[in-house]
Design a protein around this motif. Sequence first.
Motif, PDB file in Angstrom:
ATOM      1  N   SER A  95     -18.014 -28.077  49.107  1.00  0.00           N
ATOM      2  CA  SER A  95     -17.357 -28.703  50.266  1.00  0.00           C
ATOM      3  C   SER A  95     -16.768 -27.672  51.219  1.00  0.00           C
ATOM      4  O   SER A  95     -16.017 -28.025  52.130  1.00  0.00           O
ATOM      5  CB  SER A  95     -16.256 -29.668  49.778  1.00  0.00           C
ATOM      6  N   HIS A  96     -17.091 -26.398  51.007  1.00  0.00           N
ATOM      7  CA  HIS A  96     -16.725 -25.292  51.919  1.00  0.00           C
ATOM      8  C   HIS A  96     -15.206 -25.165  52.142  1.00  0.00           C
ATOM      9  O   HIS A  96     -14.707 -25.319  53.256  1.00  0.00           O
ATOM     10  CB  HIS A  96     -17.434 -25.476  53.263  1.00  0.00           C
ATOM     11  N   PRO A  97     -14.469 -24.842  51.083  1.00  0.00           N
ATOM     12  CA  PRO A  97     -13.013 -24.770  51.209  1.00  0.00           C
ATOM     13  C   PRO A  97     -12.455 -23.413  51.634  1.00  0.00           C
ATOM     14  O   PRO A  97     -11.283 -23.324  52.004  1.00  0.00           O
ATOM     15  CB  PRO A  97     -12.553 -25.080  49.784  1.00  0.00           C
ATOM     16  N   ILE A  98     -13.264 -22.345  51.558  1.00  0.00           N
ATOM     17  CA  ILE A  98     -12.704 -20.995  51.709  1.00  0.00           C
ATOM     18  C   ILE A  98     -12.050 -20.792  53.072  1.00  0.00           C
ATOM     19  O   ILE A  98     -10.924 -20.265  53.165  1.00  0.00           O
ATOM     20  CB  ILE A  98     -13.791 -19.923  51.475  1.00  0.00           C
ATOM     21  N   HIS A  99     -12.738 -21.182  54.129  1.00  0.00           N
ATOM     22  CA  HIS A  99     -12.191 -20.950  55.476  1.00  0.00           C
ATOM     23  C   HIS A  99     -10.830 -21.619  55.653  1.00  0.00           C
ATOM     24  O   HIS A  99      -9.861 -20.958  56.076  1.00  0.00           O
ATOM     25  CB  HIS A  99     -13.189 -21.430  56.530  1.00  0.00           C
ATOM     26  N   PRO A 100     -10.680 -22.920  55.364  1.00  0.00           N
ATOM     27  CA  PRO A 100      -9.349 -23.516  55.537  1.00  0.00           C
ATOM     28  C   PRO A 100      -8.304 -22.971  54.575  1.00  0.00           C
ATOM     29  O   PRO A 100      -7.118 -22.906  54.923  1.00  0.00           O
ATOM     30  CB  PRO A 100      -9.595 -25.016  55.317  1.00  0.00           C
ATOM     31  N   ILE A 101      -8.716 -22.559  53.384  1.00  0.00           N
ATOM     32  CA  ILE A 101      -7.749 -21.971  52.448  1.00  0.00           C
ATOM     33  C   ILE A 101      -7.206 -20.665  53.020  1.00  0.00           C
ATOM     34  O   ILE A 101      -5.995 -20.408  53.000  1.00  0.00           O
ATOM     35  CB  ILE A 101      -8.397 -21.722  51.074  1.00  0.00           C
ATOM     36  N   ILE A 102      -8.104 -19.818  53.538  1.00  0.00           N
ATOM     37  CA  ILE A 102      -7.678 -18.547  54.125  1.00  0.00           C
ATOM     38  C   ILE A 102      -6.810 -18.786  55.348  1.00  0.00           C
ATOM     39  O   ILE A 102      -5.794 -18.105  55.565  1.00  0.00           O
ATOM     40  CB  ILE A 102      -8.902 -17.684  54.484  1.00  0.00           C
ATOM     41  N   THR A 103      -7.195 -19.754  56.171  1.00  0.00           N
ATOM     42  CA  THR A 103      -6.397 -20.070  57.367  1.00  0.00           C
ATOM     43  C   THR A 103      -4.978 -20.462  56.971  1.00  0.00           C
ATOM     44  O   THR A 103      -4.000 -20.032  57.595  1.00  0.00           O
ATOM     45  CB  THR A 103      -7.054 -21.207  58.162  1.00  0.00           C
TER      46      THR A 103
END
Length: 279
Positions: A95-103
Amino acid sequence: MQEAVNKIKIVDAGALTPLCDFLQLPDSILQEYAAASLLTLSASTPNKTTICSAGAIPLLITALTCGTPQARIDAASALFNLSTLPENLSPILNSHPIHPIITLLKSINKSSKTAEKCCALIESLLCFHLSTAAAALTSVEGGVLAVVEALEDGSVASKEHAVGALLAMCQTDRSRYREVILNEGAIPGLLELTVQGTPAAQEKARNLLKLLRESPRPRTALQADTLENVVCGIVSMIESVDQTGVAMAKKMMAEMVQVSMEQSLRHLQQRAFFARSDL
């Protein structure tokens, strides 16, 4: 015990469907209530599979991406709870969580509980499927730097998870990620961990320093103040120092950290110069 039973009963009573519906509504208050409720329910191990099966993971990541500040925090914490069940890691990563987690990690105090959960989630995803998670992490502007900052300024738990994440990257594909980690100035934080971290963090930091030290290039081709030689000196000192040499070791470490910081500063200045040149 009774609280855990009550959480299971709530899920069994069919609460997940309306909560997932609330997460998709434009009403920010309902979104916050839904995210907070899923966070509470996800703390119970028997509920974790059911929450995943109900399709909550993509909705939590949407809340993490564009929800209110509180909804983002609760969504990240709920995802962390769900990630502690190994079979949930695949649907989370898909579900592509990395970008929002890093943000989110960039915007919060690195020593906060939320930062601990973000770092733990990143480490778990990297250890689960390095190529996918690392590609996502390095594609985010300042993604690796955010992990390095958690390594430097985070809580004890954040530091341990952050170094674990970087170690997973370097262990699995050293040729690709070694320079990335070095260029974000990870050496001072790693050095501090070898002295002041938890036993697990100390071991991870030492192992990562060894991986950062090794290079296929002849050492004679390196200048005296390169990051390569800084790392070599740090690792050699860590491996050989005894208690009678602690004071001298600390002095040498401080000098090495200074060199590393100067290297990192030059790197950042060069990056800023090239960025201006492209305008």
